[in-house]
Design a protein around this motif. Structure first.
Motif, short mmCIF file in Angstrom:
data_model
loop_
_atom_site.label_atom_id
_atom_site.label_comp_id
_atom_site.label_asym_id
_atom_site.label_seq_id
_atom_site.Cartn_x
_atom_site.Cartn_y
_atom_site.Cartn_z
N ILE A 2 0.85 -1.18 0.00
CA ILE A 2 0.00 0.00 0.00
C ILE A 2 0.89 1.24 0.00
O ILE A 2 1.66 1.46 0.92
CB ILE A 2 -0.94 0.03 1.22
CG1 ILE A 2 -1.75 -1.27 1.30
CG2 ILE A 2 -1.86 1.23 1.16
CD1 ILE A 2 -2.64 -1.52 0.12
N ARG A 177 -13.82 4.10 1.05
CA ARG A 177 -12.54 3.47 0.72
C ARG A 177 -12.84 2.33 -0.24
O ARG A 177 -13.45 1.33 0.13
CB ARG A 177 -11.85 2.97 1.99
CG ARG A 177 -11.54 4.08 2.98
CD ARG A 177 -11.03 3.55 4.31
NE ARG A 177 -9.78 2.80 4.15
CZ ARG A 177 -8.58 3.36 4.03
NH1 ARG A 177 -8.47 4.69 4.05
NH2 ARG A 177 -7.50 2.62 3.91
N ILE A 205 -7.89 1.83 -3.41
CA ILE A 205 -7.00 0.79 -2.92
C ILE A 205 -6.79 -0.24 -4.02
O ILE A 205 -7.76 -0.88 -4.47
CB ILE A 205 -7.57 0.10 -1.67
CG1 ILE A 205 -7.82 1.14 -0.56
CG2 ILE A 205 -6.64 -1.00 -1.17
CD1 ILE A 205 -8.74 0.66 0.54
N ALA A 219 -7.24 -7.17 1.13
CA ALA A 219 -7.22 -5.70 1.08
C ALA A 219 -8.51 -5.12 1.65
O ALA A 219 -8.49 -4.09 2.33
CB ALA A 219 -7.03 -5.24 -0.37
N GLN A 222 -8.02 -5.56 5.56
CA GLN A 222 -6.92 -4.80 6.15
C GLN A 222 -7.11 -3.29 6.03
O GLN A 222 -6.75 -2.54 6.92
CB GLN A 222 -5.60 -5.21 5.49
CG GLN A 222 -5.19 -6.64 5.79
CD GLN A 222 -3.97 -7.06 5.00
OE1 GLN A 222 -3.32 -6.25 4.33
NE2 GLN A 222 -3.65 -8.34 5.05
N GLU A 223 -7.69 -2.88 4.91
CA GLU A 223 -7.85 -1.44 4.67
C GLU A 223 -9.22 -0.90 5.07
O GLU A 223 -9.54 0.25 4.81
CB GLU A 223 -7.59 -1.13 3.19
CG GLU A 223 -6.18 -1.45 2.73
CD GLU A 223 -5.13 -0.74 3.56
OE1 GLU A 223 -5.28 0.48 3.78
OE2 GLU A 223 -4.18 -1.41 4.01
#
Length: 249
Positions: A2, A177, A205, A219, A222-223
């Motif tokens: 990232i 996001r 992302i 992803a 985690q994000e």
């Protein structure tokens, strides 16, 4: 990996001797350098030509020649492919690897340039040109059709309006996001990964090279993503990951 993108560098483009409306091709995965290049090229009044790397080599040769691309930006994955077809590309003047200096790349593709070096050597006082919104911004070619691939040009007006329309229909804001595995060479990836996030301030992302269902779902977790975008085949593959199914249900 990232990596935050802090700014788009366009100052290196004049070094390559490009003029307005020249075509700059990309053969790359979703990553921050590719994203920078997309905005840098189109913002400088050039045309960003994103290419589908899954086409046959002879189709890639046809597309690059037909578009009269003068510069080609590539990820390291595609070094063997470009080394094999470089002599067939009639208008290509520069190949740029989207990385720092790389001895292996220099050996495989003589004369190759390196993105990080170009950016570092550019003009920090580069002036963004002003042009009409109907100026060409992007170029894509079809795949899976009869005969040779067909090119379609999009203007700045086209791209911006698409971004606003999709973002408003999805009620996206700066708090969202977005995980975006759809490739930038695909029209959906181009709009979602570029204009939707840029116009509405959403975080984008990119989960990695190519498409790996597990890395996409990782992803998401985690994000702390609020949205996952894709096409049906992607969602089917992601649903096959039993421990992560809740991400796409």
């Amino acid at each position: 990996e990232i990596t935050p993108v802090t700014g788009v560098q366009t100052c290196a483009l004049p070094i390559l001797g490009l003029k307005q409306s020249d075509r700059v091709a990309t053969l790359a995965w979703n990553n921050y350098r590719h994203l920078e290049a997309y905005f840098g090229v189109s913002g400088a009044g050039l045309v960003c030509h994103t290419i589908n790397p899954r086409l046959f080599p002879e189709q890639l040769v046809y597309i690059l020649n037909h578009a009269q691309d003068r510069v080609l930006l590539i990820d390291k994955t595609f070094l063997p492919l470009i080394a094999a077809i470089r002599d067939k590309l009639e208008h290509l003047e520069h190949v740029v690897l989207l990385s720092g200096e790389d001895a292996e790349a220099a050996e495989k593709v003589p004369g190759i340039k390196f993105y990080d070096d170009l950016v570092d050597s550019g003009n920090a006082d580069f002036q963004w040109p002003e042009f009409d919104e109907n100026t060409a911004s992007s170029l894509c070619y079809t795949s899976g059709t009869t005969g040779n691939p067909k090119g379609a040009t999009l203007t700045h007006h086209n791209i911006l309006n698409n971004g606003y329309f999709v973002a408003e229909s999805q009620l996206l804001t700066e708090k969202d996001r977005l995980v975006i595995p759809v490739p930038l060479y695909h029209c959906f990836g181009m709009v979602m990964g570029n204009m939707v996030c840029i116009t509405h301030g959403s975080t984008m992302i990119y989960p990695g090279e190519g498409f790996e269902p597990k890395s996409v779902l990782q992803a998401v977790h985690q994000e702390k993503a609020t949205a996952l975008y894709g096409v049906p085949t992607m969602f089917i593959a992601e649903l096959a990951e039993p421990e992560d199914r809740k991400s796409v249900v």
